[in-house]
Design a protein around this motif. Structure first.
Motif, PDB file in Angstrom:
ATOM      1  N   TYR A 125       0.836  -1.204   0.000  1.00  0.00           N
ATOM      2  CA  TYR A 125       0.000   0.000   0.000  1.00  0.00           C
ATOM      3  C   TYR A 125       0.868   1.250   0.000  1.00  0.00           C
TER       4      TYR A 125
ATOM      5  N   TYR B  28      -4.757   4.585   5.420  1.00  0.00           N
ATOM      6  CA  TYR B  28      -4.643   3.127   5.406  1.00  0.00           C
ATOM      7  C   TYR B  28      -5.735   2.433   6.219  1.00  0.00           C
TER       8      TYR B  28
ATOM      9  N   TYR C  38      -4.512  -1.176  -7.486  1.00  0.00           N
ATOM     10  CA  TYR C  38      -5.091  -0.767  -6.206  1.00  0.00           C
ATOM     11  C   TYR C  38      -6.131  -1.786  -5.750  1.00  0.00           C
TER      12      TYR C  38
ATOM     13  N   SER D 164      -6.430  -3.230  -2.085  1.00  0.00           N
ATOM     14  CA  SER D 164      -7.583  -2.801  -1.288  1.00  0.00           C
ATOM     15  C   SER D 164      -8.693  -3.839  -1.220  1.00  0.00           C
TER      16      SER D 164
END
Length: 295
Positions: free
Chosen positions: A63, A79, A199, A203
Motif C-alpha cells: 500500500y 490506510y 489498487y 484494497s
C-alpha cells in the motif's frame, strides 16, 4: 499528543454485531447487485465490530508503495480505511440497507487521526451507517468507521455516499470545499491504465468500473477510473509527514480520473490548513479532487 476525542457511538445506534472474520468484498459486491431492487425504508441501527484486527506488514508495504507513502511501521493517513471497508461494504450490501449499492458515488471523506498508528497494534474496528438525508441530486448517507485500541479512539472516518436520483432542491449540499490553489503544480503523476487493478489487488475493492475499459463501459464510463481512495491517499501522502500524526483531513471527490492519464498536484501551504487539488495536466480546469489537511 492527541486530538480531541470523538463522541463514541451512543447506545441509540443499536446493537453491536461482532464479526470474527473479515467479510468478503467480492461477496458483498455480488450480494449488493443481486439485492439492489426494492430497497427503501430507514437505516438500520446495527453496528458491525471486529476485534483485534492486525496489520500485515507486507500488505502495508504494498500500500505504501502504491500511494507514495514512506515505508516503515507507521500507518499512512488513509490506510485504516482498508481495515473498515469490508464491514462498510457488508452493511451497504445487506438487504435492509435502504439505498441500492450499485451506483453509489463516494463524494466526500473526512478523517481524524488522533495519534500516530503503527503496524504493531491490535485494533478494534467498528462501522455503522448514519445520517440518511436528502440532497439536491438524490440522497446522501454516511458510513462511519472507528478504530480503538484498549478502548481509546485512535482513528475515525466518515465516508459520504450519494445515490443519484430525484433530489430536493432545498436540501443542503454538504460542507463546501475550499477554493482551488493557484500557481504551478508541485507534483505531476503519470497514471497507468492498470492502476485500478493494482489498487484493487491491495484494497480488495474490485468494483468493475476500476478494472478494465470493457467492464467500465458496461457501467457507463468510457474507460476504467482510478479509485477515489487511491487519489485521496496519494494526495495526502504527498503533503508530508504531518498526515501521519494527529491530524484531520477532508477530501471532496469531484471528477473521476479516467485511466491512463497525467495529473498535477497543486498545494497552498500558506495557512494553518494545507489545501491541495488534483487536476488534469491536459485540462487544468478539470479538478478531480480537493483536500484539506490540518495537523
Amino acid at each position: 499528543m492527541t486530538t480531541d476525542q470523538p463522541a463514541l457511538p451512543s447506545p441509540e445506534l443499536g446493537e453491536i454485531r461482532e464479526i470474527r472474520e473479515s467479510p468478503s468484498l467480492v461477496g458483498s459486491l455480488v450480494r449488493g447487485a443481486l439485492t439492489a431492487k426494492g430497497r427503501g425504508g430507514d437505516l438500520t441501527t446495527r453496528r458491525l465490530l471486529r476485534r483485534g484486527v492486525q496489520v500485515d506488514r507486507g500488505h502495508l508495504a504494498d500500500y505504501q508503495r502504491l500511494v507514495g507513502a514512506p515505508g516503515g511501521d507507521v500507518l499512512p493517513h488513509a490506510y485504516p480505511h482498508l481495515l473498515g471497508f469490508p464491514l462498510a461494504a457488508k452493511i451497504m450490501s445487506d438487504r435492509d440497507f435502504p439505498l441500492p449499492m450499485p451506483g453509489l458515488v463516494h463524494v466526500e471523506n473526512a478523517t481524524t487521526v488522533h495519534r500516530t498508528l503503527t503496524a504493531g497494534e491490535d485494533y478494534d474496528v467498528t462501522v455503522w451507517a448514519e445520517a440518511l438525508r436528502p440532497h439536491p441530486k438524490g440522497r446522501l448517507v454516511d458510513l462511519v468507521t472507528l478504530l480503538q485500541v484498549d478502548g481509546e479512539a485512535v482513528w475515525e472516518e466518515t465516508s459520504t455516499y450519494l445515490q443519484r436520483g430525484r433530489g430536493d432542491d432545498g436540501a443542503p449540499r454538504g460542507a463546501d470545499a475550499p477554493g482551488i490553489p493557484a500557481g504551478e503544480p508541485c507534483a505531476r503523476w503519470r497514471l497507468a491504465d492498470d492502476l485500478g487493478r493494482r489498487y484493487a489487488s491491495v484494497s480488495g475493492d474490485v468494483n468493475p468500473i476500476h478494472l478494465h475499459p470493457l467492464t467500465a463501459r458496461a457501467m457507463g464510463f468510457p474507460r476504467a477510473i482510478a479509485h477515489g481512495m487511491w487519489t485521496g491517499a496519494r494526495t495526502l501522502a504527498a503533503l508530508g509527514p504531518a498526515s501521519t500524526g494527529p491530524s484531520r483531513s477532508h477530501v471532496w471527490f469531484r471528477k473521476p480520473v479516467l485511466l491512463p492519464t497525467t495529473v498535477d498536484l497543486v498545494v497552498d501551504r500558506s495557512g494553518d490548513v494545507q489545501v491541495a487539488a488534483m487536476r488534469s495536466t491536459k485540462r487544468p480546469e478539470t479538478v478531480h479532487l480537493v483536500a484539506t489537511l490540518e495537523a
